[in-house]
Scaffold this motif. Structure first.
Motif, short mmCIF file in Angstrom:
data_model
loop_
_atom_site.label_atom_id
_atom_site.label_comp_id
_atom_site.label_asym_id
_atom_site.label_seq_id
_atom_site.Cartn_x
_atom_site.Cartn_y
_atom_site.Cartn_z
N PRO A 36 -2.37 -11.69 -11.38
CA PRO A 36 -3.83 -11.80 -11.36
C PRO A 36 -4.51 -10.97 -10.27
O PRO A 36 -5.72 -10.80 -10.30
CB PRO A 36 -4.09 -13.29 -11.17
N ASP A 37 -3.74 -10.43 -9.33
CA ASP A 37 -4.33 -9.61 -8.27
C ASP A 37 -4.51 -8.15 -8.66
O ASP A 37 -5.06 -7.37 -7.88
CB ASP A 37 -3.47 -9.69 -7.00
N VAL A 38 -4.07 -7.77 -9.85
CA VAL A 38 -4.25 -6.40 -10.33
C VAL A 38 -5.75 -6.09 -10.37
O VAL A 38 -6.56 -6.92 -10.78
CB VAL A 38 -3.61 -6.21 -11.72
N VAL A 39 -6.09 -4.89 -9.92
CA VAL A 39 -7.48 -4.45 -9.87
C VAL A 39 -7.69 -3.34 -10.90
O VAL A 39 -6.83 -2.48 -11.08
CB VAL A 39 -7.83 -3.93 -8.45
N GLU A 40 -8.82 -3.39 -11.56
CA GLU A 40 -9.19 -2.36 -12.53
C GLU A 40 -10.05 -1.30 -11.85
O GLU A 40 -10.86 -1.61 -10.98
CB GLU A 40 -10.03 -2.97 -13.66
N THR A 41 -9.87 -0.06 -12.28
CA THR A 41 -10.70 1.03 -11.78
C THR A 41 -10.72 2.14 -12.82
O THR A 41 -10.04 2.05 -13.85
CB THR A 41 -10.18 1.54 -10.41
N ILE A 42 -11.48 3.16 -12.53
CA ILE A 42 -11.52 4.36 -13.37
C ILE A 42 -11.06 5.53 -12.51
O ILE A 42 -11.53 5.71 -11.38
CB ILE A 42 -12.94 4.63 -13.91
N LYS A 43 -10.13 6.31 -13.02
CA LYS A 43 -9.68 7.53 -12.36
C LYS A 43 -9.77 8.66 -13.38
O LYS A 43 -9.89 8.42 -14.58
CB LYS A 43 -8.23 7.40 -11.87
N ARG A 44 -9.68 9.87 -12.90
CA ARG A 44 -9.75 11.05 -13.77
C ARG A 44 -11.02 11.02 -14.62
O ARG A 44 -10.99 11.26 -15.81
CB ARG A 44 -8.52 11.17 -14.66
N THR A 45 -12.10 10.65 -14.03
CA THR A 45 -13.45 10.62 -14.59
C THR A 45 -13.72 9.43 -15.50
O THR A 45 -14.74 8.78 -15.38
CB THR A 45 -13.77 11.92 -15.35
N ARG A 46 -12.78 9.09 -16.41
CA ARG A 46 -13.10 8.02 -17.37
C ARG A 46 -11.90 7.17 -17.78
O ARG A 46 -12.02 6.30 -18.62
CB ARG A 46 -13.75 8.61 -18.62
N GLN A 47 -10.74 7.41 -17.21
CA GLN A 47 -9.53 6.73 -17.68
C GLN A 47 -9.31 5.41 -16.93
O GLN A 47 -9.25 5.39 -15.71
CB GLN A 47 -8.33 7.64 -17.49
N TYR A 49 -7.48 2.56 -15.13
CA TYR A 49 -6.24 2.37 -14.37
C TYR A 49 -6.20 0.93 -13.89
O TYR A 49 -7.24 0.33 -13.60
CB TYR A 49 -6.19 3.28 -13.15
N PHE A 50 -5.00 0.42 -13.77
CA PHE A 50 -4.75 -0.92 -13.24
C PHE A 50 -3.84 -0.74 -12.04
O PHE A 50 -2.77 -0.14 -12.17
CB PHE A 50 -4.14 -1.80 -14.33
N VAL A 51 -4.29 -1.20 -10.88
CA VAL A 51 -3.60 -0.91 -9.63
C VAL A 51 -3.34 -2.18 -8.82
O VAL A 51 -4.12 -3.13 -8.88
CB VAL A 51 -4.40 0.11 -8.78
N LEU A 52 -2.26 -2.15 -8.09
CA LEU A 52 -1.93 -3.19 -7.12
C LEU A 52 -0.88 -2.59 -6.19
O LEU A 52 0.26 -2.36 -6.61
CB LEU A 52 -1.39 -4.45 -7.80
N ASP A 53 -1.29 -2.25 -4.99
CA ASP A 53 -0.41 -1.56 -4.04
C ASP A 53 0.12 -0.26 -4.64
O ASP A 53 1.25 0.15 -4.37
CB ASP A 53 0.74 -2.46 -3.59
N ARG A 120 4.91 -3.34 -4.31
CA ARG A 120 4.85 -4.18 -3.12
C ARG A 120 6.00 -3.88 -2.15
O ARG A 120 5.88 -4.12 -0.95
CB ARG A 120 4.86 -5.65 -3.51
N ALA A 121 7.08 -3.32 -2.68
CA ALA A 121 8.23 -2.95 -1.84
C ALA A 121 8.09 -1.54 -1.28
O ALA A 121 9.04 -1.02 -0.70
CB ALA A 121 9.52 -3.08 -2.65
N GLY A 122 6.94 -0.93 -1.47
CA GLY A 122 6.70 0.40 -0.92
C GLY A 122 6.52 1.48 -1.97
O GLY A 122 6.28 2.63 -1.64
N GLY A 123 6.69 1.13 -3.24
CA GLY A 123 6.49 2.10 -4.32
C GLY A 123 7.79 2.72 -4.79
O GLY A 123 8.79 2.72 -4.09
N TRP A 124 7.75 3.23 -6.02
CA TRP A 124 8.97 3.77 -6.62
C TRP A 124 9.50 4.98 -5.86
O TRP A 124 10.71 5.19 -5.80
CB TRP A 124 8.75 4.09 -8.10
N ARG A 125 8.61 5.76 -5.24
CA ARG A 125 9.11 6.92 -4.47
C ARG A 125 9.99 6.45 -3.31
O ARG A 125 11.05 7.02 -3.06
CB ARG A 125 7.94 7.76 -3.96
N LYS A 126 9.55 5.42 -2.59
CA LYS A 126 10.33 4.89 -1.47
C LYS A 126 11.63 4.27 -1.99
O LYS A 126 12.70 4.48 -1.40
CB LYS A 126 9.53 3.83 -0.71
N ILE A 127 11.55 3.55 -3.09
CA ILE A 127 12.74 2.90 -3.65
C ILE A 127 13.77 3.95 -4.05
O ILE A 127 14.96 3.82 -3.76
CB ILE A 127 12.37 1.98 -4.81
#
Length: 131
Positions: A36-47, A49-53, A120-127
Motif C-alpha cells: 500500500p505504500d506504492v506511489v503513483e506518478t507520471i514519467k516520460r511526459t505521460r506514462q 509509473y508505480f514507485v517505492l524506493d 528496499r534492499a538497495g535496488g536490483w543494481r546493488k543486488i
C-alpha cells in the motif's frame, strides 16, 4: 494507495478504450495490493509509473495490447512464465496483455512484491553487484 491515486494516472487510464481501462485499473490495484505504500506518478511526459524506493512498474497502452514494464533487472523469478518480452533486458522485462486475456494475478503480485523487496534492499543494481 500510497498517499492517494494520482489524477494524472486516472486521466491516462480514462482516455483508453474500455478493455485497456479494465486491464490498467486491475494492474494498478494489484501493485497497490502488493504494497500500500506504492506511489503513483507520471514519467516520460505521460506514462504511469508505480514507485517505492525505486521503480516497480510502468504502464503503456499500445494499439492492440497493454504493456506492464517490470523494473526488476531480470532477477525476479518468473515461475509462472508471465514475462512476454525483455527476457535478456538488463533493466526491465514486460508482461503484455491483449483484449480478453486473463491476468495471472497471484504471479504478478508476487513479482511486484519481490521487486519492492529488492528496491528496499538497495535496488536490483546493488543486488546484482553484491550477489
Amino acid at each position: 494507495m500510497g498517499d492517494e491515486a494520482d489524477p494524472r494516472v486516472d486521466e491516462y487510464i480514462d482516455a483508453l478504450p474500455e478493455w485497456q481501462q479494465v486491464i490498467c485499473q486491475r494492474v494498478r490495484d494489484l501493485v497497490h495490493e502488493a504494497d500500500p505504500d506504492v506511489v503513483e506518478t507520471i514519467k516520460r511526459t505521460r506514462q504511469p509509473y508505480f514507485v517505492l524506493d525505486g521503480n516497480v512498474c510502468a504502464l503503456l497502452a499500445a494499439r492492440d495490447h497493454v504493456n506492464v514494464f517490470l523494473y526488476d533487472g531480470a532477477i525476479v523469478p518468473d515461475p509462472e512464465g508471465i514475462i512476454t518480452a525483455g527476457h535478456d533486458n538488463a533493466t526491465a522485462r514486460t508482461v503484455s496483455f491483449r483484449e480478453g486475456e486473463a491476468i495471472n494475478e497471484p504471479a504478478l503480485v508476487a513479482m511486484f512484491r519481490q521487486i519492492i523487496a529488492n528496491n528496499r534492499a538497495g535496488g536490483w543494481r546493488k543486488i546484482k553487484r553484491d550477489g
